[in-house]
Design an enzyme around this catalytic site. Structure first.
Site, PDB file in Angstrom:
ATOM      1  N   SER A  55      -3.413  -6.527  12.731  1.00  7.44           N
ATOM      2  CA  SER A  55      -4.178  -7.229  11.515  1.00  7.44           C
ATOM      3  C   SER A  55      -4.254  -6.601  10.554  1.00  7.44           C
ATOM      4  O   SER A  55      -3.538  -5.370  10.155  1.00  7.44           O
ATOM      5  CB  SER A  55      -5.625  -6.811  12.024  1.00  7.44           C
ATOM      6  OG  SER A  55      -5.925  -7.336  13.525  1.00  7.44           O
TER       7      SER A  55
ATOM      8  N   HIS B 258       3.077   4.461  12.617  1.00 12.98           N
ATOM      9  CA  HIS B 258       2.066   5.000  13.058  1.00 12.98           C
ATOM     10  C   HIS B 258       2.157   6.024  14.025  1.00 12.98           C
ATOM     11  O   HIS B 258       1.159   6.770  14.516  1.00 12.98           O
ATOM     12  CB  HIS B 258       0.840   3.991  13.660  1.00 12.98           C
ATOM     13  CG  HIS B 258       0.403   3.139  12.764  1.00 12.98           C
ATOM     14  ND1 HIS B 258      -0.724   2.522  12.767  1.00 12.98           N
ATOM     15  CD2 HIS B 258       0.929   2.774  11.475  1.00 12.98           C
ATOM     16  CE1 HIS B 258      -1.011   1.777  11.791  1.00 12.98           C
ATOM     17  NE2 HIS B 258      -0.125   1.748  10.944  1.00 12.98           N
TER      18      HIS B 258
ATOM     19  N   ASP C  34       6.277   1.865   6.891  1.00 16.38           N
ATOM     20  CA  ASP C  34       4.952   1.130   6.680  1.00 16.38           C
ATOM     21  C   ASP C  34       4.169   2.228   5.971  1.00 16.38           C
ATOM     22  O   ASP C  34       3.437   2.956   6.075  1.00 16.38           O
ATOM     23  CB  ASP C  34       4.136   1.161   7.916  1.00 16.38           C
ATOM     24  CG  ASP C  34       2.507   0.634   7.990  1.00 16.38           C
ATOM     25  OD1 ASP C  34       2.316   0.045   7.298  1.00 16.38           O
ATOM     26  OD2 ASP C  34       1.928   1.180   9.028  1.00 16.38           O
TER      27      ASP C  34
ATOM     28  N   HIS D  23       0.752  -1.226  -0.080  1.00 18.77           N
ATOM     29  CA  HIS D  23       0.101  -0.025  -0.137  1.00 18.77           C
ATOM     30  C   HIS D  23       0.837   1.428  -0.027  1.00 18.77           C
ATOM     31  O   HIS D  23       2.037   1.349   0.793  1.00 18.77           O
ATOM     32  CB  HIS D  23      -0.904  -0.111   1.247  1.00 18.77           C
ATOM     33  CG  HIS D  23      -0.228   0.035   2.537  1.00 18.77           C
ATOM     34  ND1 HIS D  23      -0.234   1.310   3.197  1.00 18.77           N
ATOM     35  CD2 HIS D  23       0.154  -0.960   3.291  1.00 18.77           C
ATOM     36  CE1 HIS D  23       0.177   1.052   4.352  1.00 18.77           C
ATOM     37  NE2 HIS D  23       0.442  -0.120   4.256  1.00 18.77           N
TER      38      HIS D  23
ATOM     39  N   ASP E 243      -0.701   4.340   0.993  1.00 24.42           N
ATOM     40  CA  ASP E 243      -1.266   5.440   1.647  1.00 24.42           C
ATOM     41  C   ASP E 243      -0.481   5.271   3.072  1.00 24.42           C
ATOM     42  O   ASP E 243       0.201   4.374   3.300  1.00 24.42           O
ATOM     43  CB  ASP E 243      -2.458   5.271   1.796  1.00 24.42           C
ATOM     44  CG  ASP E 243      -3.026   3.896   2.408  1.00 24.42           C
ATOM     45  OD1 ASP E 243      -2.513   2.901   2.245  1.00 24.42           O
ATOM     46  OD2 ASP E 243      -3.871   4.034   3.450  1.00 24.42           O
TER      47      ASP E 243
ATOM     48  N   HIS F 251     -26.604  20.227  35.998  1.00 23.91           N
ATOM     49  CA  HIS F 251     -25.835  20.845  37.290  1.00 23.91           C
ATOM     50  C   HIS F 251     -25.894  19.539  38.199  1.00 23.91           C
ATOM     51  O   HIS F 251     -26.643  18.872  38.564  1.00 23.91           O
ATOM     52  CB  HIS F 251     -26.464  21.748  37.889  1.00 23.91           C
ATOM     53  CG  HIS F 251     -25.730  22.376  38.868  1.00 23.91           C
ATOM     54  ND1 HIS F 251     -25.568  21.982  40.102  1.00 23.91           N
ATOM     55  CD2 HIS F 251     -25.345  23.861  38.973  1.00 23.91           C
ATOM     56  CE1 HIS F 251     -24.874  22.763  40.838  1.00 23.91           C
ATOM     57  NE2 HIS F 251     -24.793  23.889  40.276  1.00 23.91           N
TER      58      HIS F 251
ATOM     59  N   GLU G 214      -5.237   1.089   2.630  1.00 23.02           N
ATOM     60  CA  GLU G 214      -4.831   0.097   3.969  1.00 23.02           C
ATOM     61  C   GLU G 214      -4.876   0.747   5.221  1.00 23.02           C
ATOM     62  O   GLU G 214      -5.497   0.325   6.402  1.00 23.02           O
ATOM     63  CB  GLU G 214      -3.491  -0.202   3.780  1.00 23.02           C
ATOM     64  CG  GLU G 214      -3.244  -1.873   4.343  1.00 23.02           C
ATOM     65  CD  GLU G 214      -2.692  -1.408   5.925  1.00 23.02           C
ATOM     66  OE1 GLU G 214      -2.806  -2.258   6.793  1.00 23.02           O
ATOM     67  OE2 GLU G 214      -2.242  -0.363   6.279  1.00 23.02           O
TER      68      GLU G 214
ATOM     69  N   THR H  29     -18.620  21.316  37.150  1.00 22.69           N
ATOM     70  CA  THR H  29     -19.546  20.307  38.005  1.00 22.69           C
ATOM     71  C   THR H  29     -20.732  19.909  37.211  1.00 22.69           C
ATOM     72  O   THR H  29     -21.841  20.463  37.423  1.00 22.69           O
ATOM     73  CB  THR H  29     -20.167  20.764  39.274  1.00 22.69           C
ATOM     74  OG1 THR H  29     -20.715  22.298  38.957  1.00 22.69           O
ATOM     75  CG2 THR H  29     -18.562  20.845  40.294  1.00 22.69           C
TER      76      THR H  29
END
Length: 457
Positions: A400, A428, A120, A87, A89, A214, A154, A316
């Site tokens: 995967s 990544h 990658d 790939h 991309d 609230h 991918e 809160t």
């Protein structure tokens, strides 16, 4: 591999790296719509590179998303056909300030090539082109028939490739499929990944009141969606790290004795891994080693959880909604669709009172395993050992590659995962890089492999 090929690779190393710099400079981020033209540019670059090395019938096929690039050379009469998948991309680059050099301005430091996609998967896919170029230039022809299928989606789960493969199964038909999108165990230790885990993912949206409230006026009178979500998420596991979704483990296959021995032969150091990760202790499903838990056992993980006030200080409120993103890594015999249904049933049974729960299904991909005694895998092992001069290790991948299951189901060919990246190369993440040692040895290994495979099939 003969000496002429080795000489060619050495003499053209700088030229090859300059070409790779061009590819790495293209910000082909498939996940971001504003990079659509860049992804298209990446496809055009790959198509031109295929033509340059001598591939024929080079075509850029449009899909509903980003294009697929195809090319072939089919003149090795009577010889097997190899399909090379990769790939072009890449992942987004955020957070940008953590990069030591711009992600799309390739830079070599300490014999490591830094850029998004270096490892990658642009770098590894590019190596396949240059390996065949080297054989062409020195031998005049290739020892086998070759086809390329290089996609641009991918990194977003290959949503349109399954349909492309199904519609073009005759075009892509092959005797062996080879993918270089995995890694080695460590530097100098060649590794064949003979299986990967599958994947299914979903988002859980918990809704309470019709707006933030609230916490003083309404606290204690209605269910807080974040509390409800935490309660629901906590219902997925017991205290031993086991997934307690009914039926989750029902179809999981046990390791063979040969696989157990292959894992044992790796002499994996769990304490070293703990120290490298900087955690007080490793954790996971009781009764299994770290490698077993990360390679051959299924998981259920929360990848993100959010809701309510996120700014500095305190506000809160009881938030109106809360959200969690869940993924499961699956192992052979587990069906992603079945696991998603089990998760839905579990969520329905364990849904806290006082809130509404919606589920959105995302990525799905089946697991895959090729027996590591297959001739195509053993030929790869010999090629690694001829170049790296050490025995090849056999692993299963914890990650995967959803398209693998589709290639298996539609093309019915064994899949060989020959990776050259290292686990430390930040794919990544910021400062992704690729060790040039493995760029050089990887090219030699691929060239050697095609001749070994010719003898084996």
């Amino acid at each position: 591999m003969n000496d002429n090929i080795q000489t060619y690779l050495k003499e053209n190393r700088d030229a090859h790296l300059n070409e790779l710099f061009e590819l790495l400079s293209i910000p082909s981020i498939s996940a971001l719509p504003n990079h659509k033209e860049d992804v298209s540019h990446g496809a055009s670059w790959v198509a031109a590179a295929l033509k340059k090395i001598g591939m024929e019938n080079v075509t850029i096929y449009p899909t509903k998303g980003h294009p697929v690039v195809y090319g072939d050379w089919l003149h090795a009469e009577g010889k097997p056909t190899i399909l090379i998948y990769g790939h072009y991309d890449v992942q987004p680059v955020d957070p940008l300030h953590l990069w030591d050099s711009p992600p799309f301005e390739p830079d070599i430091r300490d014999e490591k090539l830094y850029a998004r996609g270096a490892s990658d998967d642009k770098g590894q896919t590019f190596m396949h082109l240059k390996a065949l170029e080297a054989i062409f230039k020195t031998e005049g022809a290739l020892p086998l028939n070759f086809k390329f299928c290089i996609e641009g989606e991918e990194e977003v789960g290959s949503p349109n490739l399954p349909a492309f493969v199904e519609e073009n199964k005759e075009l892509l038909a092959a005797d062996v499929i080879v993918i270089s999108d995995t890694g080695m165990l460590e530097r100098g230790k060649p590794t064949i990944c003979y299986g990967v885990r599958g994947l299914c993912g979903l988002q859980i949206d918990v809704k309470g009141a019709n707006g933030d409230l609230h916490s003083g006026l309404y606290g204690g009178g209605i269910h807080n969606p974040i509390n409800a979500l935490v309660q629901l998420v906590n219902s997925f596991h017991n205290e031993h790290g086991e997934v307690i979704v009914e039926g989750f483990y029902e179809k999981v296959l046990s390791l063979t004795d040969e696989e157990k021995q292959a894992f044992s032969d790796l002499n994996f150091d769990e304490e070293k891994q703990r120290q490298e990760l900087g955690v007080p202790a490793l954790y996971g499903e009781k009764g299994y080693s770290y490698l077993e838990r990360t390679w051959v056992r299924p998981t259920l993980d929360v990848n993100g959880i959010y809701g309510g006030f996120q700014g500095d200080g305190i506000k809160t409120v009881i938030p109106a909604e809360a959200h969690a993103k869940i993924t499961c890594r699956l192992v052979p015999n587990q069906d992603p669709d079945e696991i998603v249904e089990l998760l839905k049933q579990h969520i329905e049974v364990n849904k806290p009172a006082g809130v509404e729960v919606d589920i959105t299904v995302f990525d799905k991909g089946a697991p895959y395993v090729t027996p590591f005694d297959h001739p195509a895998i053993q030929a790869a092992s010999r090629a690694y050992e001829a170049v790296y001069r050490v025995p090849t290790s056999y692993t299963r991948g914890g990650g995967s590659l959803p398209i693998i299951a589709t290639l298996d189901e539609v093309l019915h060919a064994p899949i060989v995962l020959m990776g050259f990246g290292l686990p430390t190369e930040n794919f990544h993440a910021p400062n992704e890089h690729f060790h040039l040692e493995n760029f050089d040895k990887g090219l030699e290994t691929l060239c050697t492999y095609w001749f070994e495979l010719e003898k084996s099939l």
